[in-house]
Scaffold this active site. Structure first.
Site, PDB file in Angstrom:
ATOM      1  N   GLU A   8      -2.026  -0.312  30.655  1.00  0.00           N
ATOM      2  CA  GLU A   8      -1.547  -1.680  30.434  1.00  0.00           C
ATOM      3  C   GLU A   8      -0.418  -2.012  31.409  1.00  0.00           C
ATOM      4  O   GLU A   8      -0.402  -3.076  32.037  1.00  0.00           O
ATOM      5  CB  GLU A   8      -1.075  -1.829  28.987  1.00  0.00           C
ATOM      6  CG  GLU A   8      -0.773  -3.245  28.559  1.00  0.00           C
ATOM      7  CD  GLU A   8      -0.296  -3.315  27.115  1.00  0.00           C
ATOM      8  OE1 GLU A   8      -0.153  -2.250  26.478  1.00  0.00           O
ATOM      9  OE2 GLU A   8      -0.039  -4.431  26.632  1.00  0.00           O
TER      10      GLU A   8
HETATM   11  N1  LIG Z   1       3.293 -19.450  23.751  1.00  0.00           N
HETATM   12  C1  LIG Z   1       3.538 -18.221  23.346  1.00  0.00           C
HETATM   13  C2  LIG Z   1       2.497 -17.281  23.268  1.00  0.00           C
HETATM   14  C3  LIG Z   1       2.797 -15.985  22.850  1.00  0.00           C
HETATM   15  N2  LIG Z   1       4.069 -15.646  22.500  1.00  0.00           N
HETATM   16  C4  LIG Z   1       4.399 -14.288  22.094  1.00  0.00           C
HETATM   17  O1  LIG Z   1       4.059 -13.382  23.136  1.00  0.00           O
HETATM   18  C5  LIG Z   1       3.704 -12.129  22.570  1.00  0.00           C
HETATM   19  C6  LIG Z   1       2.352 -11.739  23.109  1.00  0.00           C
HETATM   20  O2  LIG Z   1       2.072 -10.478  22.715  1.00  0.00           O
HETATM   21  P1  LIG Z   1       0.590  -9.900  22.683  1.00  0.00           P
HETATM   22  O3  LIG Z   1      -0.221 -10.603  21.644  1.00  0.00           O
HETATM   23  O4  LIG Z   1       0.059  -9.894  24.058  1.00  0.00           O
HETATM   24  O5  LIG Z   1       0.869  -8.445  22.140  1.00  0.00           O
HETATM   25  P2  LIG Z   1       0.740  -6.991  22.813  1.00  0.00           P
HETATM   26  O6  LIG Z   1      -0.554  -6.427  22.331  1.00  0.00           O
HETATM   27  O7  LIG Z   1       0.786  -7.169  24.305  1.00  0.00           O
HETATM   28  O8  LIG Z   1       1.931  -6.229  22.318  1.00  0.00           O
HETATM   29  C7  LIG Z   1       3.743 -12.301  21.058  1.00  0.00           C
HETATM   30  O9  LIG Z   1       4.991 -11.862  20.578  1.00  0.00           O
HETATM   31  C8  LIG Z   1       3.626 -13.799  20.882  1.00  0.00           C
HETATM   32  O10 LIG Z   1       4.255 -14.248  19.700  1.00  0.00           O
HETATM   33  C9  LIG Z   1       5.088 -16.575  22.612  1.00  0.00           C
HETATM   34  O11 LIG Z   1       6.239 -16.248  22.336  1.00  0.00           O
HETATM   35  N3  LIG Z   1       4.817 -17.857  23.021  1.00  0.00           N
HETATM   36 CA   LIG Z   2       0.015  -8.470  25.902  1.00  0.00          CA
END
Ligand SMILES: Nc1ccn([C@@H]2O[C@H](COP(=O)(O)OP(=O)(O)O)[C@@H](O)[C@H]2O)c(=O)n1
Ligand SMILES: [Ca+2]
Length: 494
Positions: free
Chosen positions: A169
């Site tokens: 990743e």
């Molecule tokens: N417009 C957005 C979209 C996502 N996010 C955040 O960005 C992060 C994305 O993480 P992810 O779903 O890719 O999770 P991982 O699997 O990468 O840890 C999450 O904490 C979402 O809440 C945000 O703050 N604002």
């Molecule tokens: Ca991610």
């Protein structure tokens, strides 16, 4: 007296004819070569199954130039799958597959029918599924199975759904930003990559002192376009911003209290949390206090400094068996060069107007955040009536977490903080691991530098045009001098 008509010698006529043919041929070749052909594209699809949500990316590249350099770009507006990440479907795996439908149909509409069968389709899952896999391996298998069945039912060339390791990743995020920035083809200095997700966070960079000998688990070796890279990369599971928040909440509820005054939330903000819900993740599950009540009420107190102290408590700085560590005993070589910070780094810092690090220094960012965190919740809601409550309420925590992670965790200083560029999109493509992942799996980044044609295309066209013009001038000159000779001959005869 009869006037003599100017007669050309057969040789002259031959030269003129050949010259005209050559000129026409040259111009035609130049024009045809220069004409923009109706460009044909090939496509690839990657689904990023993150902890908080799934997103579908379509990439495209010119059909004849699979191996060319830096030509793959994102073709669509990212399709965001409605609902939560696939790891939230543990008790309803079928739902995970179905949730992808709308975005898959959008991809079907977007990609020309004639290209669909050859279009590779990948799904990569990250930290949310890593956690589910730790918690309940059979549930994560069922989710993968349901997702596979769903994806396999479309016309695309389905190439599998799998769990990425943290190392992959981080490394593919690094490949993406360096590829999009055109830094790989000529072996330029690369930039490091900082990715912040909901459940994990990654740091990746090339450091001249790092060859992997001290910590082989953090080494990813690449040979790209004829250059070797020893990439350092580490993924911190449970240190994405959502799981980090849970860790701070766990830290504050160790004695099973029913009220928590949390400095990372605004004053006059209040939310009821269920203990069972908060502790329902492997990141904090083993810390659940015995005999806790069902709920606790979180009351915000909006204090940046105290919030930073609280966040520091989730990092462990005491043990390090290497020459140097970031935190939790994880090896990290000395920071090197510039960095690109994307995903939640971008969402959060952009919202807080802190993304332009060349203007907003680390000190300024702290000051602004201090003020932001101290804003009472009702006032903030008035200022941002359209922002979702869950996101709005967490920006103070997330911003503070980001600055603390960077400085206390990774050891960025006021000086090196300036070297961080916060990136949303780069050349129209979202920064993230998906593009690097696809480039790798489709072998689109050759290990060796591709052979270049002896003359670059624009130079080739210029040479053709200039030669044509020179030839034309020479021809005109021949015709002109010849007709003058003829003319004076005629006069002599007269
Ligand atoms: N417009 C957005 C979209 C996502 N996010 C955040 O960005 C992060 C994305 O993480 P992810 O779903 O890719 O999770 P991982 O699997 O990468 O840890 C999450 O904490 C979402 O809440 C945000 O703050 N604002
Ligand atoms: Ca991610």
């Amino acid at each position: 007296m009869k006037e003599a008509s100017p007669g050309y010698r057969p040789v002259t006529i031959f030269v003129v004819v050949i010259g005209v043919i050559a000129l026409v041929a040259l111009v035609t070749v130049a024009v045809v070569q220069n004409k923009p052909l109706t460009q044909k594209y090939k496509y690839g699809i990657v689904l990023d199954a993150g902890s908080s949500h799934t997103a579908l990316y379509i990439y495209k590249w010119p059909a004849e130039k699979d191996n060319n350099t830096g030509r793959v770009t994102q073709a669509n507006e990212t399709c965001k799958v409605k609902g939560p990440g696939i790891s939230s479907y543990a008790s309803n795996p079928q739902g995970a597959g179905e949730s992808l439908r709308a975005c898959m149909l959008e991809a079907k509409k977007f990609i020309p029918a004639s290209r669909q069968e050859e279009t590779p389709l990948y799904l990569g899952a990250t930290a949310g599924m890593r956690l589910l896999n730790m918690e309940n391996a059979s549930a994560s298998d069922s989710v993968f199975k349901a997702v596979e069945e769903a994806l396999d039912s479309y016309t695309f060339s389905y190439r599998g759904a799998r769990l990425l390791t943290g190392l992959e990743e981080g490394a593919f995020g690094w490949v993406t930003v360096n590829y999009l920035d055109g830094r790989l083809t000529q072996g330029q200095k690369t930039i490091g990559a900082l990715d912040l997700g909901g459940a994990s966070t990654q740091i990746s960079f090339v450091s001249p002192n790092f060859d992997g000998s001290e910590s082989p688990n953090n080494l990813m070796m690449f040979r790209l376009y004829g250059n070797d890279y020893n990439l350092y990369s580490h993924s911190f599971l449970c240190y994405g911003k959502d799981q980090a928040l849970r860790q701070t909440l766990a830290h504050q509820t160790q004695s099973g209290q029913s009220i928590v005054n949390d400095p990372c939330f605004h004053s006059k903000y209040s939310k009821v949390w269920e203990y069972s819900n908060l502790y329902d993740t492997p990141c904090v599950a083993d810390r659940k206090p015995d005999n806790s009540p069902t709920n606790f009420t979180l009351n915000g107190s909006g204090n940046f400094q105290q919030c930073q102290q609280l966040i520091k408590s989730i990092f462990n700085f005491t043990q390090c068996k290497y020459s140097r560590c970031s935190f939790n005993g994880v090896f990290q070589p000395e920071l090197q060069g510039s960095f690109g910070a994307f995903s939640a780094y971008y969402y959060v810092l952009d919202f807080l107007n802190l993304a332009d690090t060349s203007r907003v220094s680390l000190e300024k960012a702290k000051d602004k955040l201090k003020e932001y965190c101290a804003t009472p919740w009702p006032e903030l809601q008035k200022q941002h009536p359209k922002t979702k409550e869950k996101y709005l309420s967490e920006y103070c925590f997330s911003g503070t977490y980001i600055l603390t992670l960077l400085t206390e965790g990774y050891n960025f200083t006021a000086d090196t903080y300036k070297e961080i560029t916060v990136i949303g999109k780069m050349q129209g493509s979202d920064a993230g691991w998906t593009l690097g992942y696809m480039l790798n799996l489709t072998n689109m980044i050759p290990a060796e530098a591709p052979d270049r044609p002896p003359i670059a295309y624009p130079s080739y066209v210029s040479i053709m045009v200039i030669t044509g013009i020179v030839l034309g001038i020479v021809l005109l000159f021949i015709v002109y001098t010849h007709s003058r000779t003829q003319c004076s001959n005629t006069q002599k005869i007269v």
